[in-house]
Scaffold this active site. Structure first.
Site, PDB file in Angstrom:
ATOM      1  N   GLU A   1      18.127 -38.332 -31.305  1.00  0.00           N
ATOM      2  CA  GLU A   1      18.382 -36.992 -30.769  1.00  0.00           C
ATOM      3  C   GLU A   1      19.719 -36.423 -31.226  1.00  0.00           C
ATOM      4  OE1 GLU A   1      15.954 -35.703 -29.741  1.00  0.00           O
ATOM      5  OE2 GLU A   1      14.765 -36.927 -28.377  1.00  0.00           O
TER       6      GLU A   1
ATOM      7  N   HIS B   1      22.052 -37.153 -22.135  1.00  0.00           N
ATOM      8  CA  HIS B   1      20.600 -36.973 -22.060  1.00  0.00           C
ATOM      9  C   HIS B   1      19.979 -38.214 -21.436  1.00  0.00           C
ATOM     10  CE1 HIS B   1      16.437 -36.469 -23.048  1.00  0.00           C
ATOM     11  NE2 HIS B   1      16.446 -37.389 -23.991  1.00  0.00           N
TER      12      HIS B   1
ATOM     13  N   HIS C   1      16.194 -39.757 -19.075  1.00  0.00           N
ATOM     14  CA  HIS C   1      14.817 -39.543 -18.640  1.00  0.00           C
ATOM     15  C   HIS C   1      14.696 -39.886 -17.151  1.00  0.00           C
ATOM     16  CE1 HIS C   1      13.371 -40.435 -23.050  1.00  0.00           C
ATOM     17  NE2 HIS C   1      14.103 -39.357 -22.955  1.00  0.00           N
TER      18      HIS C   1
ATOM     19  N   TYR D   1      21.177 -24.301  -2.362  1.00  0.00           N
ATOM     20  CA  TYR D   1      22.367 -23.694  -2.963  1.00  0.00           C
ATOM     21  C   TYR D   1      22.979 -24.539  -4.070  1.00  0.00           C
ATOM     22  CZ  TYR D   1      25.732 -26.744  -0.544  1.00  0.00           C
ATOM     23  OH  TYR D   1      26.474 -27.827  -0.129  1.00  0.00           O
TER      24      TYR D   1
ATOM     25  N   HIS E   1       9.784 -34.259 -21.285  1.00  0.00           N
ATOM     26  CA  HIS E   1      10.738 -35.145 -21.942  1.00  0.00           C
ATOM     27  C   HIS E   1      11.788 -35.701 -20.982  1.00  0.00           C
ATOM     28  CE1 HIS E   1      13.170 -35.867 -25.897  1.00  0.00           C
ATOM     29  NE2 HIS E   1      13.584 -36.675 -24.939  1.00  0.00           N
TER      30      HIS E   1
ATOM     31  N   TYR F   1      38.629 -25.398  -9.173  1.00  0.00           N
ATOM     32  CA  TYR F   1      40.005 -25.172  -9.595  1.00  0.00           C
ATOM     33  C   TYR F   1      41.002 -25.590  -8.501  1.00  0.00           C
ATOM     34  CZ  TYR F   1      38.095 -22.352 -13.402  1.00  0.00           C
ATOM     35  OH  TYR F   1      37.405 -21.921 -14.508  1.00  0.00           O
TER      36      TYR F   1
END
Length: 231
Positions: A75, A94, A96, A115, A157, A212
């Site tokens: 990938e 990434h 699964h 939310y 995927h 922040y």
């Protein structure tokens, strides 16, 4: 970056890979991680179990697709393209994870049923259109789904989560999986109600302020938690 900095980064990447598995969002040799460097990026190698992976196994890649070391993850294209386009982030993760992949198998976008959907930067967590793994088409689809977002599902995927740091990308991936599980369970009672966009805009703005280090203040009433002054 010095050699010591690179070695420290490699060690942290291996640690995060193993924590993906221990946190239950990945299994076997599935999933991959990349981190931006001064000249390109580091990426996990192809088909190497995380339990046996060592810092020196991580692959150095340039944005032109050339690499040094083991064969990179299949990938690598979407890692390269995301890091090249998204200068606001440094890490692509990434995996699964089961519930996110369950939704991805149905090409379901996660709406603002809760939310916390706002943690990815918008009112939804999109699902990219399906494309064969390892292809440029998959990378192109992921970039579309990630526009103005820091996470997306990949059709049939898995999921992608982005971060400025390895820790933040892992945290987001775990949160996306948690939201996915909640949404799957909510769907057993029917399609849940969705928070309106104006409320989600307030939620996202509040999340930004808190990231922040600024405490939330309800419409400027100055009712804030604050340290007690010493007597």
């Amino acid at each position: 970056m010095t050699k010591a900095d690179i070695l420290s980064l490699r060690r942290e990447m291996v640690d995060i890979c193993r924590r993906m598995n221990s946190n239950g969002i990945n299994q076997g040799t599935a999933g991959n991680i990349s981190v931006r460097t001064e000249t390109g990026f580091l990426i996990t190698p192809s088909s190497l179990p995380y339990e046996t992976m060592q810092p020196e196994d991580l692959v150095e890649m340039d944005f032109d697709g050339t690499y040094v070391g083991l064969r990179p993850s299949s990938e690598w294209r979407f890692h390269r393209d995301i890091l090249r386009e998204r200068t606001d982030i440094n890490v692509v993760l990434h995996c699964h994870s089961v519930y996110a992949t369950t939704l991805a198998c149905h090409h379901k976008t996660i709406p603002s049923f809760h939310y916390m959907t706002g943690i990815a930067g918008g009112t939804t967590i999109r699902c990219a259109e399906y494309a064969t793994f390892g292809t440029q088409a998959l990378s192109d689809n992921a970039l579309v789904a990630l526009k103005d977002r820091t996470a997306c599902l990949l059709g049939q995927h898995g999921q992608i989560s982005l971060g400025r740091t390895l820790e933040s990308a892992l945290w987001l991936a775990i949160e996306i999986e948690t939201l996915s599980r909640m949404y799957v369970q909510a769907l057993t009672l029917g399609e849940p109600p969705v928070l309106p966009d104006d409320e989600m805009e307030r939620v996202i703005a509040q999340m930004r302020r808190m990231s922040y280090g600024q405490a939330p203040d309800d419409e400027g009433v100055n009712d804030l938690a604050r340290p007690r002054e010493a007597v």
